[in-house]
Design a protein around this motif. Structure first.
Motif, PDB file in Angstrom:
ATOM      1  N   GLU A   1      -6.618   1.846  26.897  1.00  0.00           N
ATOM      2  CA  GLU A   1      -5.615   2.840  26.520  1.00  0.00           C
ATOM      3  C   GLU A   1      -4.276   2.508  27.177  1.00  0.00           C
ATOM      4  OE1 GLU A   1      -5.377   7.631  27.007  1.00  0.00           O
ATOM      5  OE2 GLU A   1      -7.284   6.731  26.419  1.00  0.00           O
ATOM      6  N   ASN A   2      -3.182   2.834  26.494  1.00  0.00           N
ATOM      7  CA  ASN A   2      -1.850   2.544  27.007  1.00  0.00           C
ATOM      8  C   ASN A   2      -1.620   3.241  28.339  1.00  0.00           C
ATOM      9  OD1 ASN A   2       1.189   3.381  27.206  1.00  0.00           O
ATOM     10  ND2 ASN A   2       1.128   1.574  25.894  1.00  0.00           N
ATOM     11  N   VAL A   3      -1.285   2.470  29.371  1.00  0.00           N
ATOM     12  CA  VAL A   3      -1.169   3.004  30.728  1.00  0.00           C
ATOM     13  C   VAL A   3      -0.028   4.017  30.818  1.00  0.00           C
ATOM     14  CG1 VAL A   3      -0.651   2.422  33.125  1.00  0.00           C
ATOM     15  CG2 VAL A   3      -2.175   0.970  31.788  1.00  0.00           C
ATOM     16  N   ILE A   4       1.134   3.677  30.284  1.00  0.00           N
ATOM     17  CA  ILE A   4       2.295   4.556  30.408  1.00  0.00           C
ATOM     18  C   ILE A   4       2.040   5.879  29.701  1.00  0.00           C
ATOM     19  CG2 ILE A   4       4.738   4.826  29.832  1.00  0.00           C
ATOM     20  CD1 ILE A   4       5.075   1.835  30.150  1.00  0.00           C
ATOM     21  N   ASN A   5       1.476   5.821  28.487  1.00  0.00           N
ATOM     22  CA  ASN A   5       1.191   7.059  27.756  1.00  0.00           C
ATOM     23  C   ASN A   5       0.141   7.903  28.464  1.00  0.00           C
ATOM     24  OD1 ASN A   5       3.044   6.769  25.743  1.00  0.00           O
ATOM     25  ND2 ASN A   5       1.606   6.034  24.190  1.00  0.00           N
ATOM     26  N   THR A   6      -0.830   7.242  29.091  1.00  0.00           N
ATOM     27  CA  THR A   6      -1.857   7.985  29.828  1.00  0.00           C
ATOM     28  C   THR A   6      -1.239   8.763  30.979  1.00  0.00           C
ATOM     29  OG1 THR A   6      -3.562   6.354  29.291  1.00  0.00           O
ATOM     30  CG2 THR A   6      -3.965   7.761  31.191  1.00  0.00           C
ATOM     31  N   VAL A   7      -0.414   8.100  31.780  1.00  0.00           N
ATOM     32  CA  VAL A   7       0.227   8.755  32.917  1.00  0.00           C
ATOM     33  C   VAL A   7       1.201   9.832  32.438  1.00  0.00           C
ATOM     34  CG1 VAL A   7       1.678   8.399  34.956  1.00  0.00           C
ATOM     35  CG2 VAL A   7      -0.056   6.704  34.350  1.00  0.00           C
ATOM     36  N   LEU A   8       1.906   9.564  31.347  1.00  0.00           N
ATOM     37  CA  LEU A   8       2.822  10.560  30.787  1.00  0.00           C
ATOM     38  C   LEU A   8       2.074  11.826  30.393  1.00  0.00           C
ATOM     39  CD1 LEU A   8       5.514  11.537  29.659  1.00  0.00           C
ATOM     40  CD2 LEU A   8       5.081  10.194  27.587  1.00  0.00           C
ATOM     41  N   GLN A   9       0.929  11.668  29.731  1.00  0.00           N
ATOM     42  CA  GLN A   9       0.137  12.832  29.333  1.00  0.00           C
ATOM     43  C   GLN A   9      -0.325  13.621  30.546  1.00  0.00           C
ATOM     44  OE1 GLN A   9      -2.861  12.031  26.086  1.00  0.00           O
ATOM     45  NE2 GLN A   9      -1.969   9.979  26.220  1.00  0.00           N
TER      46      GLN A   9
ATOM     47  N   SER B   1      19.354  19.746  48.192  1.00  0.00           N
ATOM     48  CA  SER B   1      18.788  18.552  48.828  1.00  0.00           C
ATOM     49  C   SER B   1      17.271  18.492  48.648  1.00  0.00           C
ATOM     50  CB  SER B   1      19.140  18.531  50.318  1.00  0.00           C
ATOM     51  OG  SER B   1      18.627  19.687  50.976  1.00  0.00           O
ATOM     52  N   ASP B   2      16.601  19.662  48.697  1.00  0.00           N
ATOM     53  CA  ASP B   2      15.150  19.683  48.491  1.00  0.00           C
ATOM     54  C   ASP B   2      14.794  19.333  47.046  1.00  0.00           C
ATOM     55  OD1 ASP B   2      14.370  20.299  51.091  1.00  0.00           O
ATOM     56  OD2 ASP B   2      14.655  22.445  50.782  1.00  0.00           O
ATOM     57  N   VAL B   3      15.584  19.825  46.112  1.00  0.00           N
ATOM     58  CA  VAL B   3      15.334  19.530  44.697  1.00  0.00           C
ATOM     59  C   VAL B   3      15.500  18.036  44.436  1.00  0.00           C
ATOM     60  CG1 VAL B   3      16.122  19.926  42.327  1.00  0.00           C
ATOM     61  CG2 VAL B   3      16.009  21.833  43.933  1.00  0.00           C
ATOM     62  N   VAL B   4      16.565  17.455  44.984  1.00  0.00           N
ATOM     63  CA  VAL B   4      16.804  16.022  44.819  1.00  0.00           C
ATOM     64  C   VAL B   4      15.664  15.221  45.440  1.00  0.00           C
ATOM     65  CG1 VAL B   4      18.312  14.086  45.441  1.00  0.00           C
ATOM     66  CG2 VAL B   4      19.307  16.268  44.694  1.00  0.00           C
ATOM     67  N   SER B   5      15.219  15.644  46.630  1.00  0.00           N
ATOM     68  CA  SER B   5      14.111  14.954  47.292  1.00  0.00           C
ATOM     69  C   SER B   5      12.834  15.033  46.457  1.00  0.00           C
ATOM     70  CB  SER B   5      13.862  15.553  48.676  1.00  0.00           C
ATOM     71  OG  SER B   5      14.973  15.374  49.514  1.00  0.00           O
ATOM     72  N   ALA B   6      12.586  16.198  45.848  1.00  0.00           N
ATOM     73  CA  ALA B   6      11.397  16.367  45.010  1.00  0.00           C
ATOM     74  C   ALA B   6      11.480  15.476  43.768  1.00  0.00           C
ATOM     75  CB  ALA B   6      11.253  17.829  44.602  1.00  0.00           C
ATOM     76  N   ILE B   7      12.668  15.364  43.181  1.00  0.00           N
ATOM     77  CA  ILE B   7      12.837  14.497  42.009  1.00  0.00           C
ATOM     78  C   ILE B   7      12.565  13.039  42.379  1.00  0.00           C
ATOM     79  CG2 ILE B   7      14.530  13.579  40.364  1.00  0.00           C
ATOM     80  CD1 ILE B   7      15.842  16.365  40.370  1.00  0.00           C
ATOM     81  N   LEU B   8      13.117  12.609  43.513  1.00  0.00           N
ATOM     82  CA  LEU B   8      12.890  11.232  43.960  1.00  0.00           C
ATOM     83  C   LEU B   8      11.408  10.986  44.248  1.00  0.00           C
ATOM     84  CD1 LEU B   8      15.960  10.731  46.350  1.00  0.00           C
ATOM     85  CD2 LEU B   8      15.638   9.807  44.044  1.00  0.00           C
ATOM     86  N   ALA B   9      10.748  11.981  44.866  1.00  0.00           N
ATOM     87  CA  ALA B   9       9.312  11.853  45.137  1.00  0.00           C
ATOM     88  C   ALA B   9       8.528  11.748  43.833  1.00  0.00           C
ATOM     89  CB  ALA B   9       8.827  13.047  45.955  1.00  0.00           C
ATOM     90  N   GLY B  10       8.947  12.499  42.816  1.00  0.00           N
ATOM     91  CA  GLY B  10       8.273  12.443  41.524  1.00  0.00           C
ATOM     92  C   GLY B  10       8.424  11.102  40.850  1.00  0.00           C
ATOM     93  N   ILE B  11       9.646  10.555  40.885  1.00  0.00           N
ATOM     94  CA  ILE B  11       9.881   9.230  40.296  1.00  0.00           C
ATOM     95  C   ILE B  11       9.033   8.177  40.995  1.00  0.00           C
ATOM     96  CG2 ILE B  11      11.613   7.416  39.974  1.00  0.00           C
ATOM     97  CD1 ILE B  11      13.706   9.663  39.681  1.00  0.00           C
ATOM     98  N   LEU B  12       8.953   8.294  42.313  1.00  0.00           N
ATOM     99  CA  LEU B  12       8.231   7.298  43.102  1.00  0.00           C
ATOM    100  C   LEU B  12       6.717   7.456  42.987  1.00  0.00           C
ATOM    101  CD1 LEU B  12       8.758   4.951  45.082  1.00  0.00           C
ATOM    102  CD2 LEU B  12       8.605   6.610  46.949  1.00  0.00           C
ATOM    103  N   ALA B  13       6.223   8.692  43.175  1.00  0.00           N
ATOM    104  CA  ALA B  13       4.768   8.911  43.233  1.00  0.00           C
ATOM    105  C   ALA B  13       4.153   9.133  41.855  1.00  0.00           C
ATOM    106  CB  ALA B  13       4.456  10.090  44.147  1.00  0.00           C
ATOM    107  N   GLN B  14       4.619  10.161  41.137  1.00  0.00           N
ATOM    108  CA  GLN B  14       4.018  10.491  39.838  1.00  0.00           C
ATOM    109  C   GLN B  14       4.485   9.573  38.722  1.00  0.00           C
ATOM    110  OE1 GLN B  14       1.514  12.378  41.246  1.00  0.00           O
ATOM    111  NE2 GLN B  14       1.544  13.307  39.219  1.00  0.00           N
ATOM    112  N   GLY B  15       5.520   8.800  38.988  1.00  0.00           N
ATOM    113  CA  GLY B  15       5.953   7.801  38.023  1.00  0.00           C
ATOM    114  C   GLY B  15       5.488   6.427  38.441  1.00  0.00           C
ATOM    115  N   GLY B  16       6.199   5.821  39.387  1.00  0.00           N
ATOM    116  CA  GLY B  16       5.920   4.441  39.779  1.00  0.00           C
ATOM    117  C   GLY B  16       4.530   4.209  40.318  1.00  0.00           C
TER     118      GLY B  16
END
Length: 295
Positions: free
Chosen positions: A165-173, A206-221
């Motif tokens: 199964e497509n990895v990117i689509n799986t993680v996106l779902q 600053s907390d919102v920005v930190s959470a966004i960066l954490a999301g890009i790094l952890a739940q994305g990358g």
């Protein structure tokens, strides 16, 4: 990047969940909604194929939503060593439940591993309960419940996940389902805390920005790296490399919060991880290419 390096990089990022939980001062459902939303956006930008929904994404995403929330609550209440030790007791439950849920054959060796793991969990809990206040007790409960959700995630994904199964689509779902559940949790949270109406949460940019960066790094990358590597590693390789995660988490607790684990915690963690490794080596076929998500 070679699969082992991808896997280790993902594990190292996941080990930072405790720092995210403590350093970003946002209510847990709001924090996780932002993180998973950022992860979903990252995957959506990278996606090259139209999104095709699979029923298992809803099931697995729901379990993972509970798992992350419980883990965040545990990290905010107890030390990293105890939290990660109890959370990683999940495979012990898999050993006991696999014959019933996944149809795996019963093995006496697996039962003995489970007994040893449960005794280690009891020792770790006993060491903390002896000096526990209300927050510590609730943290222990959250960590133990996260072990249950981790076990359910492993069992469900073993049963439902399709290879290729497509990895990117799986993680996106997964991230979309996670984000939706956390939005619901934001509405329910005030009632759980005994408040009337939507709570007056103080939110810093600053907390919102930190959470966004954490999301890009952890739940994305990290999730993309983990799932991509999982398709090229056998179960033994994944199990051995996964042992780096808890060790990294304990190290981060010592470096950032001066939480030096005592001898009992170290011994308990070693036994729990050894039990988990025994489960991976004997209960999963070597040819199996899994898509298990490690918190």
């Amino acid at each position: 990047m070679a699969a082992p390096l991808q896997f280790v990089a993902a594990i190292a990022i996941f080990a930072g969940w405790g720092i995210v939980a403590r350093s970003i001062d946002l209510p847990p459902p709001l924090l996780l909604a932002i993180i998973c939303g950022a992860g979903a956006a990252t995957c959506a930008v990278m996606a090259k194929e139209p999104l095709k929904w699979h029923p298992h994404a809803i099931v697995v995403g729901t379990i993972l939503a509970a798992d992350l929330l419980l883990l965040i609550l545990a990290y905010r209440r107890i030390d990293f060593a105890t939290a990660v030790a109890l959370h990683n007791a999940g495979p012990i439950l898999v050993i006991m439940l696999a014959p019933v849920i996944a149809g795996d054959p019963f093995r006496l060796r697996s039962l003995l591993l489970a007994v040893a793991g449960c005794m280690a969990v009891a020792v770790v809990c006993g060491a903390k309960i002896s000096e526990a206040g209300p927050d510590t007790l609730s943290g222990i409960c959250f960590a133990l419940m996260s072990a249950v959700t981790l076990a359910l995630s492993m069992l469900v994904q073993r049963k439902l996940m399709k290879q290729g199964e497509n990895v990117i689509n799986t993680v996106l779902q997964y991230n979309i389902v996670l984000c939706l559940w956390y939005v619901v949790a934001m509405i329910v949270w005030p009632m759980m805390e005994g408040e009337d109406g939507f709570p007056d949460w103080s939110i810093r940019i600053s907390d919102v920005v930190s959470a966004i960066l954490a999301g890009i790094l952890a739940q994305g990358g990290a999730m993309l790296l983990f799932n991509s590597a999982s398709r090229h590693l056998d179960s033994d390789g994944m199990a051995r490399l996964s042992l780096l995660g808890p060790m990294m988490t304990v190290l981060m607790g010592a470096l950032f919060y001066a939480e030096t684990p005592n001898l009992i915690q170290i011994m308990g963690l070693v036994v729990i991880l050894a039990t988990s490794l025994g489960f991976h080596n004997k209960s999963l076929p070597r040819s199996r290419k899994t898509d298990l998500l490690n918190d």
